[in-house]
Design an enzyme around this catalytic site. Structure first.
Site, PDB file in Angstrom:
ATOM      1  N   GLY A   1      34.689 -18.629 -70.646  1.00 30.07           N
ATOM      2  CA  GLY A   1      36.061 -18.254 -69.966  1.00 30.07           C
ATOM      3  C   GLY A   1      36.961 -18.074 -70.577  1.00 30.07           C
TER       4      GLY A   1
ATOM      5  CG  ASP B   1      28.638 -18.227 -78.623  1.00 29.31           C
ATOM      6  OD1 ASP B   1      28.960 -18.368 -79.581  1.00 29.31           O
ATOM      7  OD2 ASP B   1      27.840 -16.955 -78.313  1.00 29.31           O
ATOM      8  CB  ALA B   2      29.164 -22.227 -73.098  1.00 26.29           C
ATOM      9  N   GLY B   3      30.028 -24.207 -75.254  1.00 22.96           N
ATOM     10  CA  GLY B   3      30.470 -25.480 -75.434  1.00 22.96           C
ATOM     11  C   GLY B   3      31.264 -25.607 -76.728  1.00 22.96           C
ATOM     12  CD  GLU B   4      29.232 -24.782 -81.729  1.00 32.11           C
ATOM     13  OE1 GLU B   4      28.477 -25.674 -82.243  1.00 32.11           O
ATOM     14  OE2 GLU B   4      29.218 -23.651 -81.876  1.00 32.11           O
ATOM     15  CG  ASP B   5      33.653 -20.474 -79.656  1.00 30.72           C
ATOM     16  OD1 ASP B   5      34.706 -20.431 -80.480  1.00 30.72           O
ATOM     17  OD2 ASP B   5      32.509 -20.386 -80.313  1.00 30.72           O
TER      18      ASP B   5
ATOM     19  CE1 TYR C   1      24.791  -9.248 -79.153  1.00 32.06           C
ATOM     20  CE2 TYR C   1      24.898 -10.438 -81.151  1.00 32.06           C
ATOM     21  CZ  TYR C   1      24.120  -9.604 -80.376  1.00 32.06           C
ATOM     22  OH  TYR C   1      23.094  -9.031 -80.596  1.00 32.06           O
ATOM     23  CD  GLU C   2      32.275  -7.468 -77.166  1.00 29.32           C
ATOM     24  OE1 GLU C   2      33.807  -7.545 -77.424  1.00 29.32           O
ATOM     25  OE2 GLU C   2      31.552  -7.025 -78.362  1.00 29.32           O
ATOM     26  CE1 TYR C   3      25.736 -13.028 -75.742  1.00 31.94           C
ATOM     27  CE2 TYR C   3      27.593 -13.682 -76.936  1.00 31.94           C
ATOM     28  CZ  TYR C   3      26.356 -13.380 -77.177  1.00 31.94           C
ATOM     29  OH  TYR C   3      26.052 -13.856 -78.223  1.00 31.94           O
TER      30      TYR C   3
ATOM     31  CG  ASP D   1      22.189 -32.710 -53.767  1.00 32.54           C
ATOM     32  OD1 ASP D   1      21.980 -31.277 -54.061  1.00 32.54           O
ATOM     33  OD2 ASP D   1      23.374 -32.976 -53.418  1.00 32.54           O
TER      34      ASP D   1
END
Length: 755
Positions: free
Chosen positions: A401, A394-398, A478-480, A683
């Site tokens: 933000g 859901d982050a990388g495909e859509d 879905y909601e996150y 680091d």
């Protein structure tokens, strides 16, 4: 992203976009300051005798501030004007425009001398004082551009300077620094493409005939959710931009709150070419009756569904008559003794920068440089079509933000709220603003500490308050909700709340599936998992440029029976230093109370122990999919709960930057750690993978209650807490002592709460 800031000409920016500036080979920060000075278009001001420079003019935006709407427009116009031909320019689609975050030394320079509260202590002392430039380097934007004509993905870097650059089509306040085509990838999908895909499928005559067989002739009732194709074989190669939609059907076209996901359409296979917006493959494989309509499955108020809303709850009000306790200056936040900056990106959503704590005479003590959620994966456990291919990134495909939405006071957030807006480019290069995208507020969190003296009968209580920064996104059904909580006892908690609507399947009459739960006649919910990856660029007690952190694993061991354990009751905590990246691939183990400590190798507390922060896992799981599962080619980072790497500024996304139709095995985190870089003093970047296994219950229907998962970062020998107080007292009074015991002012009236 700011709800009240004026749009201003950008004036400060990242100076380095590649390489690892914090490795031992990096130049000292004093040399870096001199190099930055050479970028300035005005001569530096001569420092005073004490080494404190006189600033020529104030800066209008911090190097970590998200791109403003004006900056996004400039970046898009600059790239479009730089297109080689009219066809290239017309085919440009703008997937993402984001700030190139500056080198850590640039941030230190900005915080030390350019932005209040001025913190010269961030920079090392030099003889005669450092030479400070009159301005910071220009800000830079990074654009991911998809060309609809050529099916190519390119990455552009644009300098957002005050100098007008002559470009094709006119003058723009931008300058193209670099551009390159990235072969064999597909960038994230966009909402515009989803809408076009839905229209194309609904206009396709064979699809309309298939729906008529199911009793549906009104295409306005049909919902087409385009899902990315993932990668299951050569047919999904990125040479074509593909989507494999899921189909649902509402019962009423004029009911905006109807739960259309309650009526999945099974048996239809559709493959769409998203570049040319045509249906490539269509097959009506089997006829499964639509689940019967049931208004009780909608999420309108109960009265509209023949029920009754709960009326036995009286109003609950949260009032702060004197306002909130936090202070906001642009994107810089101060609360109690915490301070940090808020950012936002199209992919990750909320980003927390430069987290530090003001610790009395010890001053500003850094904790982390950058905190965010960089990926999430939702694999389903049903091997039947179409559910086996549900494994969304859901982050990388859509983009988490880009899928965020406006928050409403009294519903999403309570109390005295500070909102921040977010700005994005749309597919065609226009700028869109999500108002009230990020919410920040204080919450009462029950009792922080309490003790009653049985001899005197006196009791003391310290209440806990936390500062919460959050945003919520919707990805299809879905909601996150993503939350970062800052506590008064030094903890930082990351929390994800999952809610929304289940992704369902339809059943033949009398059919059941062992891979899910039957929740209504003809309707079942497949088992699935949700995984989230938090990336934590740590800086425990480290100034910019310092690499003095290491990671230690702690496990509880049971003492073997013998002379040291004659009563068979002995156990102890054993630490293990994770010396290299391959050694630091670790999993949770509740049976040994396993946790990890990021500690500073050169700073000690008053008892002589190294200072640190410990990562305390919450509930967690690992994938139940087999090792040969197709989606694990793209999600090799799910194989372990913890990964640790040495910082590199081009290592941001654990599955690689372009997971959509990604055919490469193990790209990203699983590949980076093969370098096996040393971690004994480095680091440090923590990658914590956490998730839950969702076995749907009848209670989950028709709408999902909220599930919560997360983890804690907790002080470990970091604060000078009195040993007489087992639970650390409020941070607001860690530097105050009375009779050898830390006193602690409670939240209200400035008095110690006594019973």
């Amino acid at each position: 992203m700011a709800s009240t800031q004026k749009k201003t000409t950008p004036c400060c920016a990242p100076g380095v976009i590649s390489g690892n500036p914090t490795t031992p080979s990096s130049p000292p920060i004093s040399a870096f300051i001199s190099a930055v000075d050479s970028l300035s278009d005005t001569p530096p001001k001569t420092p005073s005798a004490k080494g404190i420079p006189v600033m020529v003019r104030a800066q209008t935006c911090h190097p970590l501030d998200p791109l403003s709407a004006a900056e996004i427009s400039v970046a898009v116009a600059t790239v479009r004007a730089a297109g080689a031909t009219p066809e290239v320019r017309d085919g440009m689609r703008f997937v993402e425009v984001a700030l190139i975050e500056p080198d850590k030394q640039v941030v230190a320079l900005a915080d030390a001398y350019f932005f209040p509260p001025f913190q010269p202590s961030l920079l090392p002392r030099t003889k005669g004082g450092p030479v400070i430039p009159s301005k910071l380097p220009p800000r830079k934007a990074r654009l991911i551009v998809y060309n609809k004509g050529s099916n190519e993905t390119s990455i552009w870097v644009v300098e957002l300077s005050e100098v007008h650059a002559a470009t094709r089509g006119g003058h723009h306040r931008g300058k193209v620094i670099s551009s390159k085509v990235v072969p064999d990838v597909q960038p994230p999908m966009d909402a515009v493409e989803y809408a076009e895909c839905e229209a194309v499928v609904k206009d396709f005559p064979p699809f309309q005939e298939a729906m008529k067989k199911r009793g549906i002739e009104d295409m306005d009732l049909v919902m087409v959710d385009p899902w990315c194709a993932g990668y299951h074989g050569e047919a999904d190669a990125p040479s074509r931009r593909l989507a494999k939609p899921l189909i649902f059907c509402r019962t009423e076209s004029d009911c905006p709150l109807e739960n259309g996901y309650a009526r999945p359409v099974e048996g239809i296979h559709v493959l769409v070419d998203m570049q040319n917006m045509i249906v490539l493959e269509f097959e009506d494989r089997r006829l499964v009756p639509l689940p019967p309509a049931d208004p009780l499955r909608n999420y309108t108020s109960a009265e509209t569904r023949g029920g009754v809303d709960r009326s036995d709850v009286k109003p609950l009000q949260i009032i702060q008559p004197e306002g909130p306790s936090f202070r906001v200056n642009g994107h810089f936040i101060q609360w109690q003794k915490w301070n940090f900056r808020i950012g936002f990106t199209p992919r990750e959503g909320l980003v927390i920068y430069s987290v530090a704590y003001i610790d009395g005479s010890r001053g500003r003590r850094p904790v982390a440089h950058r905190l965010s959620f960089v990926e999430m994966v939702v694999p389903y456990g049903d091997p039947n079509d179409p559910h086996y291919r549900k494994n969304a990134f859901d982050a990388g495909e859509d983009g988490l933000g880009k899928n965020a939405h406006s928050l409403k006071k009294g519903c999403d957030c309570l109390g005295s709220i500070k909102y921040f807006d977010a700005h994005f480019t749309n597919f065609y290069g226009g700028v869109e603003t999500i108002e009230n995208c990020v919410c920040m507020h204080e919450e009462d969190h029950g009792i922080l500490w309490k003790h009653q003296d049985w001899r005197t009968g006196l009791a003391e209580v310290r209440r806990s308050r936390r500062l919460t920064v959050s945003f919520i996104c919707t990805v299809a059904n879905y909601e996150y909700g993503f939350f970062w909580h800052f506590y008064q006892d030094g903890k930082i908690e990351a929390e994800v709340k999952l809610t929304g609507i289940l992704s369902l399947g339809a059943l033949q009459p009398g059919e059941t599936r062992k891979y899910g739960t039957t929740i209504a006649p003809g309707l079942y919910a497949p088992v699935h998992q949700h995984f989230f990856v938090a990336r934590m660029d740590m800086a425990v007690d480290c100034k910019p440029g310092e690499a003095f952190n290491q990671v230690v694993e702690m496990n509880v061991k049971v003492e073997e029976p013998g002379s040291n354990n004659v009563h068979n009751n002995a156990f102890y905590a054993e630490e293990k230093l994770l010396k290299s990246e391959l050694e630091a691939m670790r999993d949770c183990d509740p049976s040994s109370a396993r946790h990890w400590i990021v500690r500073n190798t050169r700073t000690v507390n008053r008892t002589g122990h190294l200072t640190g922060f410990k990562l305390v896992p919450g509930s967690n799981c690992l994938p139940f999919a087999g090792s040969e599962a197709k989606f694990m080619r793209r999600a090799a980072f799910l194989k372990h709960n913890l990964w640790v790497t040495a910082y590199a500024n081009d290592e941001m996304y654990p599955g690689g930057e372009f997971p959509n139709q990604n055919q490469r095995v193990g790209e990203g985190l699983a590949t980076w750690v093969k370098q096996n870089r040393p971690l004994e003093e480095a680091d440090i970047v923590l990658w914590y993978v956490f998730g839950l296994t969702h076995i749907p219950r009848l209670e989950d229907w028709p709408v999902m209650p909220v599930d919560r998962i997360g983890f804690m970062l907790m002080p470990h020998g970091f604060f000078n807490c009195s040993p007489a107080v087992d639970v650390p007292p409020s941070i607001s009074d860690l530097d105050e002592k009375e009779n050898g015991v830390h006193t602690n002012k409670p939240i209200q009236n400035g008095l110690i709460a006594k019973l």
